[in-house]
Design a protein around this motif. Structure first.
Motif, PDB file in Angstrom:
ATOM      1  N   GLN A  72       0.984  -1.307  -0.088  1.00  0.00           N
ATOM      2  CA  GLN A  72      -0.076  -0.202  -0.079  1.00  0.00           C
ATOM      3  C   GLN A  72       0.960   1.191   0.068  1.00  0.00           C
ATOM      4  OE1 GLN A  72      -1.972   1.073   3.722  1.00  0.00           O
ATOM      5  NE2 GLN A  72      -4.275   1.139   2.200  1.00  0.00           N
ATOM      6  N   ALA A 111       2.533   1.631  -3.610  1.00  0.00           N
ATOM      7  CA  ALA A 111       1.832   2.163  -4.319  1.00  0.00           C
ATOM      8  C   ALA A 111       0.766   3.596  -4.295  1.00  0.00           C
ATOM      9  CB  ALA A 111       0.552   1.765  -4.407  1.00  0.00           C
ATOM     10  N   LEU A 151      -2.482  -1.666 -10.085  1.00  0.00           N
ATOM     11  CA  LEU A 151      -3.182  -2.557  -7.699  1.00  0.00           C
ATOM     12  C   LEU A 151      -4.543  -2.867  -8.341  1.00  0.00           C
ATOM     13  CD1 LEU A 151      -2.466   1.228  -6.037  1.00  0.00           C
ATOM     14  CD2 LEU A 151      -2.054  -1.248  -5.205  1.00  0.00           C
ATOM     15  N   ILE A 168      -3.566  -6.805  -9.317  1.00  0.00           N
ATOM     16  CA  ILE A 168      -3.797  -6.953  -7.771  1.00  0.00           C
ATOM     17  C   ILE A 168      -4.932  -7.272  -6.990  1.00  0.00           C
ATOM     18  CG2 ILE A 168      -2.859  -6.942  -5.057  1.00  0.00           C
ATOM     19  CD1 ILE A 168      -0.558  -5.565  -7.010  1.00  0.00           C
ATOM     20  N   ALA A 191      -4.726  -2.584  -1.050  1.00  0.00           N
ATOM     21  CA  ALA A 191      -4.755  -2.309  -2.635  1.00  0.00           C
ATOM     22  C   ALA A 191      -6.033  -1.632  -2.901  1.00  0.00           C
ATOM     23  CB  ALA A 191      -4.665  -3.753  -3.792  1.00  0.00           C
TER      24      ALA A 191
END
Length: 203
Positions: free
Chosen positions: A142, A145, A160, A163, A176
């Motif tokens: 997290q 990202a 993301l 994912i 995510a």
């Protein structure tokens, strides 16, 4: 209550509070009080950084301790504080520390945020690599990202979303999805709505 009061002093700012917080920092207990005072100093210095005049006294003091203190919890707070203080010359040091500390998920996550706050564009390749190999480390995934999104990497949201579509770990999905929300890329709205209405997906 004392710790939150310290944070308030940092947000209020001003010369008197700056003097008080620098003195409080020097006499603070390293493992308990210093993380809070560091964040307060970071918040106070953030205003000057945004005006284009970084407070080098605060930035250098925080950076010295980030390198010199070897308590990962304290280092995490110092990393965020260094990022808030916005002294761009700190970027290479924080980037090096991220390379060395990736194995510590919490510390590495805070170092990612520090790099984003510093606007360290040279960190994008490493942050991308960390994102790709953090499928089993939700917190680091997290933070990497969010850092990429903050630094303007337009591929972060799309990665993301992949994912979210392919992972069945609730912790990873939460991380995510939280990162997608923090990045705020509107391209993610339609795919997320589609997934939310897909009855074949788990609740």
């Amino acid at each position: 209550a004392r710790y939150f009061a310290v944070i308030s002093l940092g947000r209020v700012g001003g010369d008197a509070n700056r003097t008080f917080l620098l003195q409080a920092y020097e006499r603070s207990n390293k493992s308990t009080e210093r993380p809070w005072v560091a964040l307060a100093l970071g918040l106070l210095a953030e205003r000057a950084a945004k005006a284009g005049a970084a407070d080098t006294v605060i930035s250098n003091r925080l950076l010295d301790d980030l390198e010199g203190i070897h308590n990962a919890t304290v280092q995490g707070a110092l990393a965020v504080a260094v990022g808030l203080a916005g002294h761009r010359s700190a970027g290479p040091t924080v980037l090096r520390m991220l390379r060395e500390s990736e194995g510590n998920e919490r510390l590495a996550g805070h170092l990612c945020i520090s790099l984003a706050l510093l606007g360290e564009q040279t960190s994008v390749p490493l942050l991308s690599e960390i994102l790709d190999r953090s499928a089993r480390r939700p917190f680091l995934l997290q933070q990497a990202a969010v850092a990429l999104g903050h630094l303007g990497d337009r591929d972060a949201t799309l990665r993301l979303l992949r994912i979210v579509k392919s992972n069945d770990s609730a912790a990873v999905l939460a991380a995510a999805a939280g990162a997608i929300g923090q990045i705020g890329d509107r391209r993610s709205i339609e795919p997320l709505v589609t997934m939310a209405g897909d009855e074949e997906l788990t609740k």
